[in-house]
Design an enzyme around this catalytic site. Structure first.
Site, mmCIF file in Angstrom:
data_model
loop_
_atom_site.group_PDB
_atom_site.id
_atom_site.type_symbol
_atom_site.label_atom_id
_atom_site.label_comp_id
_atom_site.label_asym_id
_atom_site.label_seq_id
_atom_site.Cartn_x
_atom_site.Cartn_y
_atom_site.Cartn_z
ATOM 1 N N HIS A 100 0.889 -1.076 -0.147
ATOM 2 C CA HIS A 100 0.276 0.103 0.182
ATOM 3 C C HIS A 100 1.086 0.914 -0.032
ATOM 4 O O HIS A 100 1.827 1.258 0.258
ATOM 5 C CB HIS A 100 -1.197 -0.331 1.579
ATOM 6 C CG HIS A 100 -1.775 -1.640 1.358
ATOM 7 N ND1 HIS A 100 -1.512 -2.151 1.797
ATOM 8 C CD2 HIS A 100 -3.125 -1.164 1.692
ATOM 9 C CE1 HIS A 100 -2.525 -3.344 2.385
ATOM 10 N NE2 HIS A 100 -3.491 -2.628 1.623
ATOM 11 N N ASP A 103 2.115 2.232 3.330
ATOM 12 C CA ASP A 103 3.593 0.936 4.056
ATOM 13 C C ASP A 103 5.047 1.442 3.805
ATOM 14 O O ASP A 103 5.450 0.878 4.194
ATOM 15 C CB ASP A 103 3.016 -0.420 3.219
ATOM 16 C CG ASP A 103 1.461 -0.690 3.462
ATOM 17 O OD1 ASP A 103 0.824 -0.050 4.236
ATOM 18 O OD2 ASP A 103 1.396 -2.045 2.173
ATOM 19 N N GLU A 231 -10.306 -7.710 -5.116
ATOM 20 C CA GLU A 231 -10.418 -8.109 -4.233
ATOM 21 C C GLU A 231 -11.142 -8.492 -3.416
ATOM 22 O O GLU A 231 -11.665 -7.264 -2.214
ATOM 23 C CB GLU A 231 -8.894 -7.929 -3.172
ATOM 24 C CG GLU A 231 -9.161 -8.424 -2.518
ATOM 25 C CD GLU A 231 -7.692 -8.785 -1.458
ATOM 26 O OE1 GLU A 231 -6.600 -8.472 -2.040
ATOM 27 O OE2 GLU A 231 -7.903 -8.896 -0.124
ATOM 28 N N GLU A 267 -7.893 -14.259 -2.160
ATOM 29 C CA GLU A 267 -7.970 -14.128 -0.890
ATOM 30 C C GLU A 267 -8.590 -15.440 0.526
ATOM 31 O O GLU A 267 -10.081 -15.697 -0.292
ATOM 32 C CB GLU A 267 -7.826 -13.029 0.125
ATOM 33 C CG GLU A 267 -7.015 -12.974 1.444
ATOM 34 C CD GLU A 267 -6.889 -12.083 1.948
ATOM 35 O OE1 GLU A 267 -6.734 -10.957 1.442
ATOM 36 O OE2 GLU A 267 -6.632 -11.736 3.205
ATOM 37 N N HIS A 270 -10.886 -14.142 2.642
ATOM 38 C CA HIS A 270 -11.852 -13.519 2.326
ATOM 39 C C HIS A 270 -12.881 -15.015 1.880
ATOM 40 O O HIS A 270 -14.070 -14.253 2.041
ATOM 41 C CB HIS A 270 -11.700 -12.587 1.455
ATOM 42 C CG HIS A 270 -10.742 -11.296 1.851
ATOM 43 N ND1 HIS A 270 -10.492 -10.685 1.083
ATOM 44 C CD2 HIS A 270 -10.116 -11.587 3.317
ATOM 45 C CE1 HIS A 270 -9.717 -9.684 2.065
ATOM 46 N NE2 HIS A 270 -9.141 -9.813 3.148
ATOM 47 N N ASP A 295 -4.601 -13.967 -2.954
ATOM 48 C CA ASP A 295 -4.104 -13.402 -1.303
ATOM 49 C C ASP A 295 -3.452 -14.664 -0.448
ATOM 50 O O ASP A 295 -4.862 -15.379 -0.405
ATOM 51 C CB ASP A 295 -4.864 -12.861 -0.704
ATOM 52 C CG ASP A 295 -4.523 -11.261 -1.563
ATOM 53 O OD1 ASP A 295 -3.175 -10.913 -1.754
ATOM 54 O OD2 ASP A 295 -4.433 -10.008 -0.433
ATOM 55 N N ASP A 308 -6.339 -13.994 9.202
ATOM 56 C CA ASP A 308 -4.191 -14.081 8.428
ATOM 57 C C ASP A 308 -3.571 -14.401 8.571
ATOM 58 O O ASP A 308 -2.704 -14.177 8.786
ATOM 59 C CB ASP A 308 -4.327 -12.357 7.900
ATOM 60 C CG ASP A 308 -5.200 -11.450 7.183
ATOM 61 O OD1 ASP A 308 -5.789 -11.786 6.081
ATOM 62 O OD2 ASP A 308 -5.301 -10.360 7.222
HETATM 63 C C1 XLS Z 1 -7.234 -7.044 4.406
HETATM 64 C C2 XLS Z 1 -7.334 -6.971 2.019
HETATM 65 C C3 XLS Z 1 -5.957 -6.120 2.300
HETATM 66 C C4 XLS Z 1 -6.058 -6.151 1.051
HETATM 67 C C5 XLS Z 1 -4.948 -5.055 -0.245
HETATM 68 O O1 XLS Z 1 -8.445 -7.561 3.892
HETATM 69 O O2 XLS Z 1 -6.666 -8.672 2.564
HETATM 70 O O3 XLS Z 1 -4.922 -6.648 2.697
HETATM 71 O O4 XLS Z 1 -5.040 -7.629 0.538
HETATM 72 O O5 XLS Z 1 -5.587 -3.822 0.088
HETATM 73 NI NI NI Z 2 -5.528 -9.390 0.435
HETATM 74 NI NI NI Z 3 -7.487 -9.817 3.932
#
Ligand code: XLS
Ligand code: NI
Ligand code: NI
Length: 435
Positions: A100, A103, A231, A267, A270, A295, A308
């Protein structure tokens, strides 16, 4: 300065090795289905979790003291962190990173101050990238941490906030393009709502589409050739996130003429939060020709939030790799470890163990999936389930030439269909035997 002086380059030593700081399965040059493992995965380090996240949670402060933190000046702090990032990736043999905007360096007091800081950081990164060969898998903008985005960014009810978010995306795109980023990600952040009572959902979704068009048009006009990813995530931080799951996002992109430029970044955690499996979400994206990137992480079966954690479920990843191989692989993206070590994992070595485990897991899953496709009965069995569509009336149905009346006549003369077992347990045993 060395940030990880106790760690040497991590090498492939094979399954028999007892060295915890080595790969057992991830041999980057090993070839599977016509590509090396490194080419299949394009593993990426998620800058935010690995370099920025000191372990704070809603109940307590960070637990890790990073040797690259504590600088007074934002750009010096950003550079130290970046030096650490490149040492980390080089030692692990990770070829890509994802970031990001903030970051890389703390946000400035204004857009122009942020721009200056980002320019200093992309200069620093360019030199490090040239020296190491590490590349950018994707960049993105953090449109969710700052309090100004509490009601959303592109979907904020206040135009001033929408415009501010757009300004920030411009700078994030500029930074990504300066670094030859291969892709750019939109994750919904706070694009969603908490209560329908105060929300005009239709208007907010229209704004989101306009915002995405503007961002894409800008980048294309600057010569950006990469893919944009969106995403999906069903909830957290908003109660209802607009990008709920793959099917929802695909519908939204098609409805708004965005389906040619955007693909999906799926992801794991998610997917499971949305009530699906990871492999289901990959398959939905692949069906639409939009499986862009991954992801990698995992959730916790008992917890209803985005924990995560680093991936470690071989069965799940093998099933996922079956989807990947059958669909021809990721379209432009790679495997980004959007995962964090636990709060009480306080050694710098833990960051290495976490990534080694994740990389070995994907390698193992892909090798097993390839074996399943090549040497097991799986494909033949699955194909045979549909063989009644391969010829005769089934084939005519697939060609769209049978009307409902024609189907009625066929069914009337054929009588009650025979039951054919789905044999799920047998399929599951075949997968298990490949692991
Ligand atoms: C958050 C998301 C984030 C995205 C990037 O839950 O996974 O990390 O991948 O903004
Ligand atoms: Ni993510
Ligand atoms: Ni996430």
């Amino acid at each position: 300065m060395m940030y990880f002086p106790n760690i040497d380059h991590i090498s492939f030593e094979g399954p028999e090795s007892d060295n915890p700081l080595a790969f057992r399965f991830y041999d980057r040059n090993h070839s599977v289905a016509g590509k090396t493992l490194a080419e299949h995965f394009k593993f990426a380090c998620a800058y935010w979790h690995t370099l920025c996240n000191a372990g704070g949670d809603p109940f307590g402060a960070g637990t890790r003291t990073f040797p690259w933190s504590g600088h007074q000046d934002a750009v010096s702090g950003g550079k130290a962190k970046m030096d650490a990032a490149f040492e980390f990736m080089s030692k692990l043999g990770i070829d890509y990173f994802c970031f990001h905007d903030y970051d890389l360096v703390d946000e400035g007091g204004s857009l122009s101050e942020s721009e200056e800081r980002l320019m200093a950081m992309t200069d620093h990164a360019t030199a490090l990238m040239e020296g190491s060969g590490v590349k950018v898998l994707w960049g993105t903008a953090n449109l969710f941490s700052h309090p100004r985005y509490m009601n959303g960014a592109a979907t904020n009810p206040d135009f001033q906030v929408v415009a501010r978010a757009a300004g920030q995306v411009k700078l994030a795109l500029d930074a990504t393009m300066r670094l030859d980023g291969e892709n750019y990600v939109f994750w919904g952040g706070r694009e969603g709502y908490m209560s329908l009572l105060n929300t005009d959902m239709k208007r907010e979704l229209d704004h989101l589409a306009l915002f995405l068009h503007a961002a894409k048009d800008y980048a294309r006009a600057q010569g950006f050739k990469g893919t944009f990813f969106i995403e999906p995530k069903p909830c957290e931080p908003s109660k209802h996130q607009y990008d709920y799951d793959a099917a929802t996002v695909i519908g939204f992109l098609q409805e708004n003429g965005l389906d040619k430029d955007l693909k999906l970044n799926i992801e794991v955690n998610h997917a499971t939060l949305s009530g699906h499996t990871f492999q289901h979400e990959l398959q939905v994206a692949a069906n639409a020709g939009m499986l862009g990137s991954i992801d990698a992480n995992r959730g916790d079966n008992q917890n209803g939030w985005d924990t995560d954690q680093f991936p470690n479920n071989l069965y799940e990843i093998t099933e996922a790799m079956l989807v990947l191989l059958r669909s021809g692989g990721l379209m432009g993206g790679g495997v980004n470890f959007d995962a964090k070590v636990r709060r009480n994992s306080t050694d710098l070595d833990d960051l290495f163990h976490a990534h080694i485990g994740g990389m070995d897991l994907f390698a193992r899953g892909l090798i097993a999936a390839d074996k399943l496709l090549q040497d097991s009965a799986l494909e033949t069995m699955r194909g045979a389930r549909y063989e009644s569509f391969d010829s005769g009336n089934g084939a005519s149905f697939e060609q769209g030439t049978l009307s409902l009346e024609a189907l009625f006549d066929l069914a009337s003369s054929a009588g009650e269909p025979e039951r054919r077992s789905g044999q799920q347990e047998l399929y599951e045993n075949i997968v298990n035997r490949s692991l």
